[in-house]
Every structure is written in structure tokens, then in C-alpha cells.
Write a protein that holds these residues in place. Structure first.
Motif, short mmCIF file in Angstrom:
data_model
loop_
_atom_site.label_atom_id
_atom_site.label_comp_id
_atom_site.label_asym_id
_atom_site.label_seq_id
_atom_site.Cartn_x
_atom_site.Cartn_y
_atom_site.Cartn_z
N GLU A 1 0.83 -1.19 0.00
CA GLU A 1 0.00 0.00 0.00
C GLU A 1 0.88 1.25 0.00
O GLU A 1 1.90 1.30 0.68
N ILE A 2 0.45 2.23 -0.77
CA ILE A 2 1.09 3.54 -0.70
C ILE A 2 -0.01 4.56 -0.39
O ILE A 2 -1.02 4.61 -1.08
N VAL A 3 0.18 5.31 0.67
CA VAL A 3 -0.76 6.37 1.04
C VAL A 3 -0.06 7.69 0.79
O VAL A 3 1.07 7.89 1.23
N LEU A 4 -0.70 8.59 0.05
CA LEU A 4 -0.07 9.89 -0.21
C LEU A 4 -1.09 11.02 -0.15
O LEU A 4 -2.25 10.84 -0.53
N HIS A 5 -0.64 12.15 0.37
CA HIS A 5 -1.53 13.30 0.56
C HIS A 5 -0.84 14.59 0.17
O HIS A 5 0.38 14.68 0.29
N PRO A 6 -1.62 15.59 -0.22
CA PRO A 6 -1.03 16.91 -0.33
C PRO A 6 -0.69 17.40 1.08
O PRO A 6 -1.42 17.09 2.03
N LEU A 7 0.39 18.13 1.21
CA LEU A 7 0.83 18.62 2.51
C LEU A 7 -0.26 19.43 3.21
O LEU A 7 -0.39 19.40 4.43
N ILE A 8 -1.07 20.11 2.42
CA ILE A 8 -2.12 20.96 3.01
C ILE A 8 -3.30 20.15 3.54
O ILE A 8 -4.14 20.70 4.25
N GLN A 9 -3.37 18.85 3.21
CA GLN A 9 -4.52 18.06 3.66
C GLN A 9 -4.20 17.38 4.98
O GLN A 9 -3.24 16.62 5.09
N GLN A 10 -5.03 17.66 5.97
CA GLN A 10 -4.87 17.00 7.26
C GLN A 10 -5.26 15.53 7.11
O GLN A 10 -6.26 15.22 6.48
#
Ligand code: NJP
Length: 237
Positions: free
Chosen positions: A225-234
Motif C-alpha cells: 500500500e502507498i498512502v499519499l496526501h497533499p501537505l495541506i490536507q490533514q
């Protein structure tokens, strides 16, 4: 290089970015989309010099169409190394406003579509004792958000399906993983790509890089699994 990948939802957004990045890695591509937009992706790839590309206007929820597509891919390219289950739809509204028809359609595309795609490639992958199945699920396959009960439910379903499948097919040398992004700037849920409000969101290319990483891992290695988010998203919200 020389691997054959089927990418669903390749008409635009994340799937189109995956197509370009896998093509750059030397993969031969089967592009799946339910609209004529999928032929546009094929055209653009060919204009960039990637000649081993074939588009299929196919609904992932339709087993017959998907089986036929897989048969044609095997005729054309001889093998299937990678399946990227990326096609998906989304809408965000309260449960009471959601119709049974909307519920059925989102499950048909997001969940049944993944099942049908996997089922279509499994005999071939099992026979070759090799294959990588990557599903673009979502961070909301991991935690819930308000106003997205139907969409969230589909991604929890996909998560459960992929986890169980991964255990089932390990013995055949087949790797199954999910990529779970947060907010990505695409056309998702009837939005528009490239608008100023989404400037700081993940780009489709960011998610595509995760696919390339997962698909090109050495054969003895499974990236679950890879989980990725924009830095601005909590995260979690
Ligand atoms: O969305 P969009 P994304 N059969 O709307 C295709 C997940 N995700 O790239 O059918 C075959 O730009 C459609 O093509 P067409 C999301 O759940 C996103 O963001 O020709 N294809 C188009 O190529 C989804 O699983 C975000 O119109 C079908 C593509 O799917 C995946 O990322 C966040 C089809 C959709 O492109 C890609 O979505 C997250 C069908 N029945 C997860 N129906 C996000 N964007 O924020 C649609 O956590 N397609």
C-alpha cells in the motif's frame, strides 16, 4: 521494459498520467475508458512516439466487454504483466439525497469493475506465475468522511477485496497492492483539472509515480500500500 499493462480509466486524470509514465518505462499499453476520450489518450501517446498502445472503449462494469478486451490484449501483445484498476467515479451528497440508482452505479464501477478486471486477467497471470495488480483506491478506503457515504463504502469494499486477493494469489507469484491518495487535481466528481483552488493538491503525475514504483519493485518484493496526501490536507481528516 517490454511489460504489458492494462490501465482502466485512461481517458483523463490519474489514469492518463499512469499511461504516459508507464509508456516512458517502455511498457506496452492497453487503455480502457468508457468514453471516446480513451482514443484521444491513445492518439497523444502515439504522437509522442509510443507506438505499442491500443485503446478500448469499454465499461469496466461490463464483464463481457472486459473479457473481450483481455482476449484482444493477449492477441495483440501476447501477455499481461500489470493491471491497473484506476477507473472510478465519485459523488458527494448526503445519504438521504442518494438514489438507489446512484448507489448501484458507483458500486458497479468502483467495486464490481475491479472484481471483473481482476477476474479477467487472473487465468493468464496464474498460468505465467507472475503479475502485478494495482488498484487506485483512496484515503477514504481507510477513514470516513461526511457527505461521501456511498463513495467511501465503495473504497472500503475495494480495500477489503484487494487485501483478501493479495493473500489468495501470493502463491501464484501475483502481487496485489493499493494506492490510496488524498485530494488529487483531476476531473474527479465532475470537477475541472487545473483550477486555482486545487493548486496545492496532489497532481495526477504524483499518483502515477507511485504506480511506477509499485510495478517496478523487484519480483521478490510486494508493496502492499502507498498512502499519499497533499501537505495541506490533514490526515486523517
Ligand atoms: O478521476 P477522473 P481521477 N468504465 O474523473 C474513467 C480515485 N481517487 O483520475 O469512462 C471505464 O479525472 C474515465 O474515463 P471515461 C478515484 O476514485 C481520486 O481522479 O472515458 N472507465 C476517466 O478516465 C478513481 O478510482 C481522487 O469517462 C471509466 C477515469 O475513469 C481514480 O482515483 C482521490 C468508467 C476517471 O478520471 C481515478 O480518478 C482519491 C467506466 N465505467 C481517489 N467510469 C481525487 N481525484 O481526488 C469512469 O482518494 N471511467
Amino acid at each position: 521494459t517490454n511489460q504489458v499493462a492494462i490501465i482502466t480509466g485512461a481517458s483523463r486524470g490519474i489514469g492518463k498520467a499512469i499511461a504516459f509514465q508507464l509508456a516512458e518505462q517502455g511498457a506496452k499499453l492497453a487503455l480502457v475508458g468508457s468514453s471516446e476520450g480513451v482514443y484521444e489518450t491513445e492518439k497523444e501517446l502515439k504522437e509522442k512516439g509510443f507506438s505499442y498502445v491500443k485503446a478500448f472503449q469499454v465499461d469496466v462494469a461490463n464483464e463481457q466487454q472486459m473479457q473481450k478486451m483481455v482476449t484482444e490484449v493477449l492477441e495483440e501483445f501476447g501477455q499481461i504483466d500489470i493491471l491497473v484498476n484506476n477507473a472510478g467515479i465519485g459523488f458527494f451528497k448526503e445519504v438521504e439525497e442518494t438514489t438507489v440508482e446512484e448507489w448501484e452505479r458507483i458500486f458497479a464501477v468502483n467495486v464490481q469493475g475491479v472484481f471483473i478486471g481482476v477476474k479477467a486477467v487472473l487465468p493468464h497471470m496464474k498460468e505465467r506465475k507472475s503479475g502485478t495488480i494495482i488498484t487506485i483506491s483512496s484515503d477514504v478506503g481507510r477513514y470516513t468522511i461526511p457527505n461521501g457515504a456511498a463513495y467511501t463504502a465503495t473504497k472500503y469494499a475495494v480495500q477489503g477485496f484487494s487485501g483478501s486477493l493479495a493473500q489468495e494469489v501470493r502463491k501464484y507469484g501475483i502481487r496485489v497492492g493499493t494506492i490510496n491518495p488524498g485530494m488529487v487535481d483531476t476531473y474527479f466528481a465532475n470537477s475541472v483539472q487545473g483550477v486555482p483552488e486545487k493548486r496545492d493538491w496532489l497532481k495526477a503525475e504524483d499518483v502515477a509515480k507511485a504506480v511506477v514504483y509499485m510495478a517496478s519493485a523487484p519480483k521478490h518484493m510486494l508493496i502492499d500500500e502507498i498512502v499519499l496526501h497533499p501537505l495541506i490536507q490533514q490526515y486523517p481528516i
